[in-house]
Design a protein around this motif. Structure first.
Motif, mmCIF file in Angstrom:
data_model
loop_
_atom_site.group_PDB
_atom_site.id
_atom_site.type_symbol
_atom_site.label_atom_id
_atom_site.label_comp_id
_atom_site.label_asym_id
_atom_site.label_seq_id
_atom_site.Cartn_x
_atom_site.Cartn_y
_atom_site.Cartn_z
ATOM 1 N N SER A 188 -1.681 -41.693 17.360
ATOM 2 C CA SER A 188 -1.996 -42.376 16.102
ATOM 3 C C SER A 188 -3.115 -43.392 16.280
ATOM 4 N N SER A 189 -3.423 -44.085 15.190
ATOM 5 C CA SER A 189 -4.470 -45.108 15.192
ATOM 6 C C SER A 189 -4.112 -46.304 16.056
ATOM 7 N N LEU A 190 -2.879 -46.370 16.570
ATOM 8 C CA LEU A 190 -2.495 -47.460 17.467
ATOM 9 C C LEU A 190 -3.021 -47.263 18.885
ATOM 10 N N ASN A 191 -3.624 -46.102 19.169
ATOM 11 C CA ASN A 191 -4.123 -45.880 20.531
ATOM 12 C C ASN A 191 -5.408 -46.652 20.807
ATOM 13 N N GLY A 192 -5.908 -47.373 19.795
ATOM 14 C CA GLY A 192 -7.053 -48.252 19.998
ATOM 15 C C GLY A 192 -8.376 -47.547 20.150
ATOM 16 N N MET A 193 -8.484 -46.306 19.639
ATOM 17 C CA MET A 193 -9.725 -45.558 19.741
ATOM 18 C C MET A 193 -10.207 -45.154 18.351
ATOM 19 N N SER A 194 -11.368 -44.557 18.289
ATOM 20 C CA SER A 194 -11.948 -44.187 16.994
ATOM 21 C C SER A 194 -11.200 -43.008 16.377
ATOM 22 N N GLU A 195 -11.505 -42.723 15.122
ATOM 23 C CA GLU A 195 -10.700 -41.805 14.315
ATOM 24 C C GLU A 195 -10.575 -40.408 14.894
ATOM 25 N N GLU A 196 -11.601 -39.899 15.571
ATOM 26 C CA GLU A 196 -11.524 -38.532 16.088
ATOM 27 C C GLU A 196 -10.510 -38.403 17.227
ATOM 28 N N TYR A 197 -10.029 -39.536 17.731
ATOM 29 C CA TYR A 197 -9.065 -39.517 18.835
ATOM 30 C C TYR A 197 -7.615 -39.641 18.367
ATOM 31 N N TRP A 198 -7.360 -39.723 17.079
ATOM 32 C CA TRP A 198 -5.970 -39.787 16.630
ATOM 33 C C TRP A 198 -5.688 -38.834 15.479
ATOM 34 N N GLN A 199 -4.393 -38.522 15.315
ATOM 35 C CA GLN A 199 -3.960 -37.513 14.356
ATOM 36 C C GLN A 199 -3.329 -38.110 13.098
ATOM 37 N N ILE A 200 -2.867 -39.351 13.183
ATOM 38 C CA ILE A 200 -2.175 -39.965 12.055
ATOM 39 C C ILE A 200 -2.493 -41.454 12.004
ATOM 40 N N ASP A 201 -2.670 -41.954 10.790
ATOM 41 C CA ASP A 201 -2.935 -43.385 10.592
ATOM 42 C C ASP A 201 -1.613 -44.087 10.273
ATOM 43 N N VAL A 202 -1.080 -44.842 11.237
ATOM 44 C CA VAL A 202 0.212 -45.497 11.019
ATOM 45 C C VAL A 202 0.094 -46.742 10.138
ATOM 46 N N VAL A 278 -9.103 -54.292 10.549
ATOM 47 C CA VAL A 278 -9.048 -55.479 11.414
ATOM 48 C C VAL A 278 -8.586 -55.097 12.808
ATOM 49 N N PHE A 279 -7.564 -54.258 12.890
ATOM 50 C CA PHE A 279 -7.013 -53.835 14.184
ATOM 51 C C PHE A 279 -8.090 -53.173 15.040
ATOM 52 N N GLN A 280 -8.782 -52.192 14.467
ATOM 53 C CA GLN A 280 -9.814 -51.501 15.242
ATOM 54 C C GLN A 280 -11.007 -52.412 15.520
ATOM 55 N N GLY A 281 -11.309 -53.295 14.579
ATOM 56 C CA GLY A 281 -12.423 -54.221 14.783
ATOM 57 C C GLY A 281 -12.179 -55.183 15.933
ATOM 58 N N LYS A 282 -10.937 -55.440 16.233
ATOM 59 C CA LYS A 282 -10.593 -56.325 17.347
ATOM 60 C C LYS A 282 -10.356 -55.556 18.652
ATOM 61 N N MET A 283 -9.615 -54.455 18.558
ATOM 62 C CA MET A 283 -9.170 -53.760 19.766
ATOM 63 C C MET A 283 -10.270 -52.934 20.420
ATOM 64 N N ILE A 284 -11.006 -52.148 19.621
ATOM 65 C CA ILE A 284 -12.017 -51.261 20.206
ATOM 66 C C ILE A 284 -13.092 -52.037 20.958
ATOM 67 N N PRO A 285 -13.667 -53.111 20.389
ATOM 68 C CA PRO A 285 -14.645 -53.892 21.160
ATOM 69 C C PRO A 285 -14.047 -54.522 22.413
ATOM 70 N N SER A 289 -15.467 -53.721 26.091
ATOM 71 C CA SER A 289 -16.053 -54.834 26.832
ATOM 72 C C SER A 289 -15.696 -54.791 28.312
ATOM 73 N N VAL A 290 -14.568 -54.204 28.645
ATOM 74 C CA VAL A 290 -14.148 -54.141 30.050
ATOM 75 C C VAL A 290 -14.348 -52.740 30.629
ATOM 76 N N GLY A 291 -15.021 -51.873 29.887
ATOM 77 C CA GLY A 291 -15.352 -50.541 30.396
ATOM 78 C C GLY A 291 -14.200 -49.567 30.416
ATOM 79 N N ILE A 292 -13.140 -49.848 29.662
ATOM 80 C CA ILE A 292 -11.998 -48.919 29.612
ATOM 81 C C ILE A 292 -11.624 -48.693 28.139
ATOM 82 N N PRO A 293 -12.410 -47.909 27.407
ATOM 83 C CA PRO A 293 -12.126 -47.707 25.984
ATOM 84 C C PRO A 293 -10.797 -47.017 25.717
#
Length: 402
Positions: A188-202, A278-285, A289-293
């Motif tokens: 889901s979108s909780l995996n902290g990645m962009s939309e193509e990496y998840w199947q459901i928006d929780v 907000v979640f993705q705007g905070k988590m993805i960057p 930033s630490v090289g582990i998306p």
């Protein structure tokens, strides 16, 4: 009276004792001698012809008043089955076993390319290389394997016998529901990645409802598992990896309780107290930033592997194919294999911001959410209530026995 025996139902059916026995003697000095006998030894030394109609008539008379004739019937069926001559036939593989083999194989194949034990660039131990680029196709392969493992775990729980003791049922129920929740996070979108990496928006209405349906039972089962470790019966505890005694069982259950809550709460709270943007705007960057998306993705995907393979160890231990000591070794080995990387990242992000400034880039997004909603306070009060209630039940149970 001299020569009497008791405990046969618990021995044969693996259920709590139906009666409490108190030894007494009118002779002086007062003393009693009691011999114990295990199920394995009994079948090794006693001829099956001993369990005849006369024996079962005695049992029926003994347990009729206690309303336990159904248990005597179960015992009779069990003994009849044990008395049958074994046949050299190949036992059919169950649907659950087939599903488990396929799911485990798929999972191991999906993660094979990320398995690089050694040391990371900062000199810390690593098992899986979280820094390795994760393609969309690879993420879908891992997600599918996680979903299959979750389904297999649920199937395994429903294979437990109805008379299985709570100390066996609870860990399997907890493992099953936690695996589903972890699989939902990975997919889901909780995996902290962009939309193509998840199947459901929780964060959507439907996604939030699905997560709630599975998350709330996991909270209850975590509490029940901790309660059982403190005040529950010992019956069935031999099948729990790491539970060599009550102290180790309590340590095991307490560690699981704290680790699972510490992992899930920071991700579950944003669903109800924030938005996807907000979640993705905070988590993805923060992860970039630490090289582990894919750090969140891998942390929860490997946690699924730990839980599912631990269920396999528990099953082998219950079936006495491995000893309790081997079960403990299996538990510790799986813990190190599947959780080392997540623990190292937790340590870096909380105690080494100089090399892993994850919280700084998040601008304390999740800590602020938890503080605003008093999550730490509520969790502390809830945990204290569980522990105190379990202690109260334990004291009450001991008073009743005495």
């Amino acid at each position: 009276e001299t020569g009497n025996s008791f405990g046969e139902l618990g021995m044969f059916l693996d259920i709590p004792r139906a009666h409490s026995i108190r030894a007494s003697s009118s002779s002086s000095p007062s003393s009693s001698m009691v011999f114990s006998l295990s199920r394995e030894v009994l079948f090794d030394v006693v001829d099956k012809s001993v369990f005849n109609e006369e024996y079962f008539s005695m049992l029926k008379a003994q347990y009729r008043d206690a309303g336990m004739l159904d248990k005597v019937k179960e015992l009779e069926q069990y003994l009849q089955m044990k008395s049958r001559p074994s046949k050299n036939t190949v036992k059919a593989v169950s649907l659950h076993s087939t599903a488990s083999i396929l799911a485990s194989g798929w999972y191991l194949a999906a993660y094979q390319s990320f398995f690089h034990p050694g040391f990371d660039k900062d000199g810390f131990v690593q098992i899986f290389d979280y820094c390795q680029p994760l393609s969309v196709d690879a993420s879908h392969q891992i997600q599918l394997s996680c979903a299959l493992l979750a389904i297999s775990g649920v199937m395994g729980f429903f294979r437990l016998t109805p008379n299985a003791p709570p100390s066996r049922k609870l860990p399997f129920a907890l493992a099953s529901i936690i695996t589903v929740v972890l699989a939902l996070i990975v997919c889901s979108s909780l995996n902290g990645m962009s939309e193509e990496y998840w199947q459901i928006d929780v964060f959507s209405g439907i996604g939030k409802a699905i997560m709630t349906v599975f998350y709330l039972p996991s909270v209850w089962l975590l509490a029940s598992n901790l309660d059982g470790a403190i005040s529950g019966p010992k019956a069935g505890r031999h099948s729990v990896p790491g539970a060599l005694n009550q102290g180790l069982n309590l340590l095991n259950c307490g560690t699981i309780y704290l680790m699972v809550n510490a992992s899930l709460l920071p991700l579950i709270i944003p669903i109800y107290a924030s938005t996807l943007i907000v979640f993705q705007g905070k988590m993805i960057p923060a992860f970039l930033s630490v090289g582990i998306p894919a750090v969140n993705f891998h942390a929860f995907a490997t946690a699924i592997g730990f839980v599912c393979f631990l269920q396999l160890v528990a099953t082998l231990q219950f079936e006495k194919k491995i000893s309790q000591e081997s079960g403990l070794v299996g538990f510790l080995s799986l813990f190190v294999l599947f959780n080392t990387d997540a623990l190292v990242i937790f340590y870096k992000s909380n105690f080494r911001p100089d090399i892993f400034p994850l919280v700084e880039f998040q601008n304390n997004y999740i800590p602020d959410l938890m503080q605003q909603n008093h999550i730490i306070e509520l969790f502390s009060v809830g945990t204290a209530a569980i522990v105190l209630n379990a202690i109260r039940k334990g004291i009450s149970g001991q008073s009743t026995k005495s």
